[in-house]
Scaffold this active site. Structure first.
Site, mmCIF file in Angstrom:
data_model
loop_
_atom_site.group_PDB
_atom_site.id
_atom_site.type_symbol
_atom_site.label_atom_id
_atom_site.label_comp_id
_atom_site.label_asym_id
_atom_site.label_seq_id
_atom_site.Cartn_x
_atom_site.Cartn_y
_atom_site.Cartn_z
ATOM 1 N N SER A 125 10.025 -3.754 4.297
ATOM 2 C CA SER A 125 9.901 -2.850 3.157
ATOM 3 C C SER A 125 9.320 -1.524 3.625
ATOM 4 C CB SER A 125 8.961 -3.494 2.132
ATOM 5 O OG SER A 125 8.541 -2.542 1.190
ATOM 6 N N THR A 127 7.086 -0.148 2.384
ATOM 7 C CA THR A 127 5.642 -0.236 2.156
ATOM 8 C C THR A 127 4.848 -0.299 3.475
ATOM 9 O OG1 THR A 127 4.005 -1.392 0.790
ATOM 10 C CG2 THR A 127 5.545 -2.773 1.938
ATOM 11 N N TYR A 150 1.083 -8.143 -0.704
ATOM 12 C CA TYR A 150 2.524 -8.302 -0.437
ATOM 13 C C TYR A 150 2.927 -7.421 0.750
ATOM 14 C CZ TYR A 150 7.440 -7.081 -0.760
ATOM 15 O OH TYR A 150 8.746 -6.804 -0.427
ATOM 16 N N LYS A 154 4.360 -8.080 4.909
ATOM 17 C CA LYS A 154 5.526 -7.463 5.571
ATOM 18 C C LYS A 154 5.096 -6.818 6.884
ATOM 19 C CE LYS A 154 8.682 -8.525 2.588
ATOM 20 N NZ LYS A 154 9.665 -9.549 2.926
ATOM 21 N N ARG A 232 11.184 8.324 -6.019
ATOM 22 C CA ARG A 232 11.498 7.188 -5.154
ATOM 23 C C ARG A 232 12.901 7.358 -4.582
ATOM 24 N NH1 ARG A 232 6.935 6.840 -5.637
ATOM 25 N NH2 ARG A 232 5.620 5.112 -6.303
ATOM 26 N N ARG A 293 -0.185 4.281 -12.674
ATOM 27 C CA ARG A 293 -0.416 2.895 -12.241
ATOM 28 C C ARG A 293 -1.175 2.936 -10.914
ATOM 29 N NH1 ARG A 293 4.827 -0.872 -11.111
ATOM 30 N NH2 ARG A 293 5.018 0.537 -9.328
#
Ligand code: NAD
Ligand code: UD1
Length: 338
Positions: A125, A127, A150, A154, A232, A293
């Site tokens: 990912s 991320t 999470y 990865k 994104r 968020r």
């Protein structure tokens, strides 16, 4: 033609990849515990392609079940999708995430080594670039600690695969760093089917459109971006699925460990998603702006030139295709596979 083991092949990205593999003439064996998917997706994959695949229900944390697959079938390469992916949940039950995503990956690698199978494509990912790298991300950037468990799984699996391939030249590993997969197969027969309230933007939008949710909440509109909402890199799931076929072809020929970004390289804002979805699909998305968020970055998008240069892969689908295909799937399957 080569035989590919696809862990997590009944899931969202896995099922689309099975379609592309079968269309390209590969034999496919899916290994999935169906914890976040339904065998119905695989039934539809076979109808769509007119080809059959083998499905084995099993868990990647179970060494015996994995060894049995490699004993029963001669496998040429593995695409490893199986794992848990909900960022919020990973903060509440980290050990479960470490178990599925890290232990499960290690069990898979052990079973592969035992069977003499050394070609692997792993679902990573974007991320793994962490919070401090500026977009566009390229594969030369140093990785940094993701802000959730999470993402951490990865990063760990990427690093252990790197070390493994350095220690043992027989391994050939591809790390595909996905940006934001959206969309569905053109037929509307397979698509994303999240359990419960969706965490991600696209399934939330389609569930509002179909009347399952009242309105979309946009998290933050004071970001330093063109319209104040986050940006994104959305990538059509069929383009992403095709990238796996290109990566398998590459890994069957090469050794070592190599990472590729899989995105379009185009930053698209959350507001742009809502407005383009409404325009393309002629459906209203009631929306409200709420607080940011926690953990969201203002912008993240890919430099995807390495995948084009080295794999010969390039995304084909436009933003309009992504939004039309997401809606086509949701409209035809208002309750997913249920
Ligand atoms: P998904 O949940 O639809 O698919 C994952 C599949 O793995 C499911 O079919 C699930 O039943 C199976 N599975 C989970 N744990 C398992 C286990 N222990 N043993 C066997 N099967 C198991 O998710 P997806 O969106 O298709 O994601 C596939 C992969 O891509 C995941 O590894 C995910 O982390 C990664 N990824 C996804 C995204 C995204 O936005 N969807 C982005 C980056 C990376
Ligand atoms: C998230 C994860 C990322 C993971 C990826 C794919 C976080 C912080 N990041 O990425 O680690 O790899 O999913 O599973 O969770 N948005 C709204 N309203 C919504 C939902 C989302 O405004 O109801 C916004 C978000 O604030 C974000 C954008 O839409 O700006 C995309 O969100 P999402 O789909 O969750 O993906 P990412 O946050 O990019």
């Amino acid at each position: 033609m080569a035989r590919i083991l696809v862990t997590g092949g009944a899931g969202y990205i896995g099922s689309h990849t099975c379609v592309e593999l079968l269309n390209a003439g590969y034999e496919v064996i899916v290994f999935d515990n169906l914890s976040n998917s339904s065998e119905e997706s695989l039934r539809r994959v076979q109808i769509l392609t007119g080809e059959s695949l083998v499905f084995i229900k099993g868990d990647i944390r179970n060494q015996h079940e994995l060894n049995q697959v490699f004993d029963d079938y001669q496998i040429d390469a593995v695409i490893h999708f199986a794992g848990l992916k909900a960022v919020g949940e990973s903060q509440q039950i980290p050990l479960t995430y470490f178990d599925h995503n890290i232990t499960g990956s290690i069990q898979l690698i052990k079973a592969m080594e035992k069977a003499g199978v050394f070609k692997l494509v792993f679902s990573s990912s974007a991320t793994v670039y962490g919070e401090h790298n500026p977009s566009p991300y390229n594969e030369e950037m140093p990785l940094s600690m993701p802000n959730n468990n999470y993402g951490y799984t990865k990063l760990i699996v990427e690093q252990l695969l790197q070390k493994l391939s350095q220690a043992d030249q027989r391994w050939s590993i591809g790390l595909l760093r996905y940006f934001n997969p959206v969309g569905a197969h053109k037929s509307g027969q397979i698509g994303e089917d999240p359990q419960g309230i969706p965490n991600n933007l696209m399934p939330y939008v389609t569930q509002v459109a179909v009347g399952r949710r009242e309105k979309l909440s946009i998290f933050g509109h004071d970001y330093p971006t063109k319209d104040g909402t986050c940006e994104r890199d959305f990538i059509h799931v069929v383009d992403l699925a095709k990238a796996h076929v290109f990566a398998v072809i590459n890994r069957l020929k090469q050794t070592g460990c190599r990472a590729w970004n899989i995105g379009t390289g185009m930053p698209i804002s959350v507001l742009q998603i809502k407005e383009t979805f409404e325009k393309v699909n002629c459906v209203a998305i009631p929306t409200t702006f709420v607080e940011r968020r926690a953990g969201d970055l203002a912008a993240f998008y890919a430099d995807a030139t390495r995948a084009e240069q080295e794999l010969g892969w390039k995304p084909q689908y436009s933003l309009e295709d992504m939004l039309a295909d997401s809606w086509n799937w949701q409209k035809q399957n208002p309750n997913g596979y249920n």
